[in-house]
Scaffold this motif. Structure first.
Motif, PDB file in Angstrom:
ATOM      1  N   ILE A 149       3.240 -14.497   8.973  1.00 48.89           N
ATOM      2  CA  ILE A 149       1.942 -13.855   8.767  1.00 48.89           C
ATOM      3  C   ILE A 149       1.650 -12.859   9.897  1.00 48.89           C
ATOM      4  N   PHE A 150       1.246 -11.644   9.509  1.00 46.30           N
ATOM      5  CA  PHE A 150       0.792 -10.621  10.446  1.00 46.30           C
ATOM      6  C   PHE A 150      -0.571 -10.120   9.978  1.00 46.30           C
ATOM      7  N   ALA A 151      -1.565 -10.211  10.840  1.00 43.47           N
ATOM      8  CA  ALA A 151      -2.867  -9.617  10.525  1.00 43.47           C
ATOM      9  C   ALA A 151      -2.792  -8.111  10.732  1.00 43.47           C
ATOM     10  N   VAL A 152      -3.365  -7.351   9.814  1.00 48.20           N
ATOM     11  CA  VAL A 152      -3.253  -5.893   9.876  1.00 48.20           C
ATOM     12  C   VAL A 152      -4.558  -5.244   9.425  1.00 48.20           C
ATOM     13  N   HIS A 153      -4.722  -4.005   9.861  1.00 47.96           N
ATOM     14  CA  HIS A 153      -5.781  -3.141   9.341  1.00 47.96           C
ATOM     15  C   HIS A 153      -5.147  -2.234   8.288  1.00 47.96           C
ATOM     16  N   ALA A 154      -5.694  -2.216   7.108  1.00 46.11           N
ATOM     17  CA  ALA A 154      -5.092  -1.456   6.007  1.00 46.11           C
ATOM     18  C   ALA A 154      -4.917   0.010   6.366  1.00 46.11           C
ATOM     19  N   VAL A 155      -5.878   0.596   7.070  1.00 44.58           N
ATOM     20  CA  VAL A 155      -5.799   2.016   7.383  1.00 44.58           C
ATOM     21  C   VAL A 155      -4.644   2.302   8.341  1.00 44.58           C
ATOM     22  N   VAL A 156      -4.328   1.378   9.237  1.00 43.49           N
ATOM     23  CA  VAL A 156      -3.214   1.568  10.171  1.00 43.49           C
ATOM     24  C   VAL A 156      -1.888   1.556   9.410  1.00 43.49           C
ATOM     25  N   LEU A 157      -1.738   0.618   8.497  1.00 43.09           N
ATOM     26  CA  LEU A 157      -0.517   0.574   7.683  1.00 43.09           C
ATOM     27  C   LEU A 157      -0.388   1.833   6.833  1.00 43.09           C
ATOM     28  N   ALA A 158      -1.481   2.215   6.183  1.00 42.91           N
ATOM     29  CA  ALA A 158      -1.432   3.384   5.300  1.00 42.91           C
ATOM     30  C   ALA A 158      -1.114   4.656   6.066  1.00 42.91           C
ATOM     31  N   ALA A 159      -1.490   4.723   7.345  1.00 43.88           N
ATOM     32  CA  ALA A 159      -1.266   5.919   8.149  1.00 43.88           C
ATOM     33  C   ALA A 159       0.143   5.989   8.735  1.00 43.88           C
ATOM     34  N   HIS A 160       0.908   4.908   8.625  1.00 43.26           N
ATOM     35  CA  HIS A 160       2.233   4.884   9.240  1.00 43.26           C
ATOM     36  C   HIS A 160       3.368   4.549   8.278  1.00 43.26           C
ATOM     37  N   CYS A 161       3.086   3.877   7.179  1.00 37.75           N
ATOM     38  CA  CYS A 161       4.145   3.360   6.301  1.00 37.75           C
ATOM     39  C   CYS A 161       4.044   4.027   4.931  1.00 37.75           C
ATOM     40  N   ALA A 162       4.892   5.023   4.703  1.00 38.43           N
ATOM     41  CA  ALA A 162       4.804   5.826   3.484  1.00 38.43           C
ATOM     42  C   ALA A 162       5.204   5.053   2.237  1.00 38.43           C
ATOM     43  N   LYS A 163       5.956   3.961   2.393  1.00 38.96           N
ATOM     44  CA  LYS A 163       6.486   3.259   1.226  1.00 38.96           C
ATOM     45  C   LYS A 163       5.737   1.976   0.889  1.00 38.96           C
ATOM     46  N   LEU A 164       4.636   1.717   1.545  1.00 38.10           N
ATOM     47  CA  LEU A 164       3.834   0.557   1.175  1.00 38.10           C
ATOM     48  C   LEU A 164       2.939   0.908  -0.012  1.00 38.10           C
ATOM     49  N   PRO A 165       2.699  -0.055  -0.899  1.00 35.52           N
ATOM     50  CA  PRO A 165       1.794   0.215  -2.015  1.00 35.52           C
ATOM     51  C   PRO A 165       0.351   0.133  -1.572  1.00 35.52           C
ATOM     52  N   ARG A 166      -0.530   0.458  -2.482  1.00 33.47           N
ATOM     53  CA  ARG A 166      -1.959   0.288  -2.210  1.00 33.47           C
ATOM     54  C   ARG A 166      -2.243  -1.190  -1.979  1.00 33.47           C
ATOM     55  N   LEU A 167      -2.956  -1.491  -0.905  1.00 34.44           N
ATOM     56  CA  LEU A 167      -3.272  -2.881  -0.607  1.00 34.44           C
ATOM     57  C   LEU A 167      -4.454  -3.344  -1.457  1.00 34.44           C
ATOM     58  N   PRO A 168      -4.529  -4.650  -1.741  1.00 30.87           N
ATOM     59  CA  PRO A 168      -5.645  -5.160  -2.542  1.00 30.87           C
ATOM     60  C   PRO A 168      -6.961  -4.986  -1.793  1.00 30.87           C
ATOM     61  N   PRO A 169      -8.079  -4.998  -2.527  1.00 33.40           N
ATOM     62  CA  PRO A 169      -9.386  -4.851  -1.866  1.00 33.40           C
ATOM     63  C   PRO A 169      -9.582  -5.922  -0.802  1.00 33.40           C
ATOM     64  N   SER A 170     -10.269  -5.552   0.271  1.00 34.44           N
ATOM     65  CA  SER A 170     -10.522  -6.499   1.355  1.00 34.44           C
ATOM     66  C   SER A 170     -11.986  -6.900   1.361  1.00 34.44           C
ATOM     67  N   HIS A 171     -12.257  -7.942   2.131  1.00 30.04           N
ATOM     68  CA  HIS A 171     -13.630  -8.432   2.263  1.00 30.04           C
ATOM     69  C   HIS A 171     -14.136  -8.085   3.659  1.00 30.04           C
ATOM     70  N   SER A 172     -15.402  -7.788   3.765  1.00 35.18           N
ATOM     71  CA  SER A 172     -15.950  -7.495   5.090  1.00 35.18           C
ATOM     72  C   SER A 172     -15.913  -8.757   5.940  1.00 35.18           C
ATOM     73  N   SER A 173     -15.503  -8.578   7.203  1.00 37.36           N
ATOM     74  CA  SER A 173     -15.398  -9.708   8.125  1.00 37.36           C
ATOM     75  C   SER A 173     -16.631  -9.751   9.012  1.00 37.36           C
ATOM     76  N   GLY A 174     -17.046 -10.929   9.304  1.00 38.14           N
ATOM     77  CA  GLY A 174     -18.206 -11.107  10.157  1.00 38.14           C
ATOM     78  C   GLY A 174     -18.628 -12.562  10.112  1.00 38.14           C
ATOM     79  N   GLY A 175     -19.629 -12.910  10.900  1.00 39.53           N
ATOM     80  CA  GLY A 175     -20.031 -14.303  10.945  1.00 39.53           C
ATOM     81  C   GLY A 175     -18.947 -15.140  11.568  1.00 39.53           C
ATOM     82  N   PRO A 176     -18.745 -16.346  11.069  1.00 44.07           N
ATOM     83  CA  PRO A 176     -17.773 -17.231  11.726  1.00 44.07           C
ATOM     84  C   PRO A 176     -16.329 -17.002  11.294  1.00 44.07           C
TER      85      PRO A 176
END
Length: 313
Positions: A149-176
């Motif tokens: 498992i690697f935690a990632v920011h979708a925008v970082v992957l999209a800006a560097h990896c041309a062959k990755l597909p569109r990532l599934p929708p994410s949920h806003s993080s916050g709270g606990p």
């Protein structure tokens, strides 16, 4: 599961009959006899044709950046790296730094968030579950094959990896907690992805090279301090080094000495460089400075092996 092709699929231990167009004319030519056992390695690690990042994947990850040139996006993300790294650090390691059996991957990870010192954190949006290709003869990996498992920011992957597909929708993080949708992917080397994961956030070439090879500290320091000191850029240092046989020889001699002249150790270094190359090609990572660093690492490994093989002859 999204599977990234391992291209080139095979790593042939032979001399390439032709040199790719990116090769530099002043790069020194090493002997093809890399060891007393006549081990032969490819003269170069082929750099594939450039492909720009997917605007579709980028627009999903960051709609406001969809029309921005790639280099401006990466510069913008590098400026935000401290906040994003703080967000990665905020994830409870007991929930993220682990592997899951392939058959038991959850659709999303719910990860407790910790308070961290420093800049306000920008929390990751997804979790990549990175697994190795299935064994030869099998169409898919065994059910118990580990997925790291690697935690990632979708925008970082999209800006560097041309062959990755569109990532599934994410949920806003916050709270606990942070809720991270899981995307399973197959890469030639899950271990090498650790280096890429770090690089796409920090762009620290010195750290990446130090993880691949034991290189002289002054050389690595020159790469880390180049831009900050107003001196030559890391790209300029790498290209100048690749074009200077005497400096390449010095680096190769250092590597051979640090490896105690062991061809087994040097082959292990060569394997690590090769694995990083395979992941870069598979993901479509086309950062010029990163490719320069890969070229340099390969040149130094070949030189170190030639020096070690020549001992006692």
């Amino acid at each position: 599961m999204f599977q990234v092709a391992s291209h080139p699929a095979a790593f042939h231990l032979r001399e390439h009959s032709r040199r790719p167009s990116y090769d530099r004319p002043h790069t020194p030519k090493h002997s093809s006899s890399a060891s007393n056992a006549a081990i032969q390695l490819p003269r170069t690690l082929t750099r594939p044709p450039f492909t720009d990042i997917s605007r579709d994947a980028l627009s999903t990850a960051a709609p406001d950046l969809a029309s921005v040139p790639t280099e401006f996006i990466r510069h913008h993300l590098l400026a935000k790296a401290p906040q994003m790294q703080a967000g990665l650090t905020a994830l409870a390691p007991s929930h993220i730094a682990k592997s899951y059996p392939r058959a038991h991957l959850p659709p999303a990870l719910i990860v407790p968030l910790r308070n961290v010192a420093g800049p306000p954190p920008s929390y990751p949006t997804h979790a990549l579950a990175v697994g190795a290709p299935p064994p030869k003869g099998l169409r898919e990996a065994p059910a118990d094959a580990p997925q790291t498992i690697f935690a990632v920011h979708a925008v970082v992957l999209a800006a560097h990896c041309a062959k990755l597909p569109r990532l599934p929708p994410s949920h806003s993080s916050g709270g606990p907690n942070a809720t991270l949708p899981v995307l399973p992917i197959t890469l030639p080397s899950p271990q090498a992805f650790t280096l890429l994961h770090q690089f796409i956030y920090t762009h620290r070439i010195d750290t990446l090279l130090a993880s691949l090879l034991p290189l002289p500290a002054p050389f690595l320091d020159s790469l880390s301090s180049s831009s900050a000191s107003g001196g030559p850029s890391a790209h300029q240092i790498l290209t100048a080094t690749l074009a200077t046989p005497t400096v390449l020889h010095t680096l190769s001699a250092h590597l051979a000495s640090a490896s105690a002249g062991s061809l087994t150790t040097l082959m292990s270094h060569a394997a690590h460089v090769k694995e990083l190359w395979q992941d870069m090609v598979a993901l479509g990572v086309y950062d010029v400075v990163l490719w320069d660093a890969l070229d340099l690492a390969w040149e130094v490994v070949l030189g170190g092996m030639n020096l070690a093989a020549g001992v006692g002859q």
